[in-house]
Design a protein around this motif. Structure first.
Motif, PDB file in Angstrom:
ATOM      1  N   ILE A  58       0.360  -0.004  -0.261  1.00  0.00           N
ATOM      2  CA  ILE A  58       0.319  -1.654  -0.378  1.00  0.00           C
ATOM      3  C   ILE A  58       0.304  -2.004  -1.812  1.00  0.00           C
ATOM      4  O   ILE A  58      -0.421  -1.679  -2.362  1.00  0.00           O
ATOM      5  N   ALA A  81      -6.312  -9.083  -1.014  1.00  0.00           N
ATOM      6  CA  ALA A  81      -6.401  -7.654  -1.284  1.00  0.00           C
ATOM      7  C   ALA A  81      -7.619  -7.074  -0.652  1.00  0.00           C
ATOM      8  O   ALA A  81      -7.440  -5.888  -0.087  1.00  0.00           O
ATOM      9  N   ALA A  85      -7.638  -4.414   2.420  1.00  0.00           N
ATOM     10  CA  ALA A  85      -8.227  -3.303   2.256  1.00  0.00           C
ATOM     11  C   ALA A  85      -9.076  -2.870   3.355  1.00  0.00           C
ATOM     12  O   ALA A  85      -9.303  -1.740   3.850  1.00  0.00           O
ATOM     13  N   VAL A  92      -4.501  -0.205  -1.326  1.00  0.00           N
ATOM     14  CA  VAL A  92      -3.911  -1.505  -1.718  1.00  0.00           C
ATOM     15  C   VAL A  92      -4.083  -1.691  -3.071  1.00  0.00           C
ATOM     16  O   VAL A  92      -5.127  -1.804  -3.686  1.00  0.00           O
TER      17      VAL A  92
END
Length: 141
Positions: A58, A81, A85, A92
């Motif tokens: 990602i 984020a 994660a 990520v």
């Protein structure tokens, strides 16, 4: 590494999501997810997309000022984020996203997409710009 990647543009109201092809050449718009800071349904929805599309990584946009500083939006992106994660089994990565929403808005306006329709897709377009920039840079490396 070969495989699909998600590009993510986190906003206060919506999360734009883009998807790459398995060879990492082209990013395309995928979906816009309603932001849910309190309930986390946005994280759950994205985790589902990771599984459905067999995503291997990602790329999440990190909004910085033109001077390269980080403000509240960058802090919100970092928090998102970290939350993401914790619910996915893929890396990520944060990627500088200066001006992606501005550029996406201009491109949509040039194509004649205005008003409510523009708001619905501008986050996806920004996610495409974030992911495409990362894919292009990765190919140069």
């Amino acid at each position: 590494m070969r495989g699909r990647r998600l590009g993510i543009d986190v906003g206060a109201v919506r999360v734009g999501v883009a998807l790459s092809d398995p060879d990492g050449v082209l990013a395309t718009p995928l979906v816009t997810v309603p932001r849910d800071v309190a309930g986390g349904s946005d994280l759950t929805a994205i985790a589902g997309l990771v599984a459905d599309h067999e995503v291997v990584g990602i790329v999440l946009g990190l909004p910085r000022t033109l001077a390269g500083r980080e403000g509240p939006a960058a802090e919100a992106a970092r928090d998102f984020a970290a939350g993401l994660a914790s619910v996915v089994d893929v890396p990520v990565e944060l990627s500088d996203e200066r001006l992606t929403t501005v550029v996406a808005t201009q491109q949509l306006r040039e194509r004649g997409v205005k008003g409510r329709k523009q708001r619905a897709v501008v986050d996806q377009a920004a996610a495409v710009a974030i992911l495409q920039g990362w894919l292009d840079a990765a190919r140069r490396r």
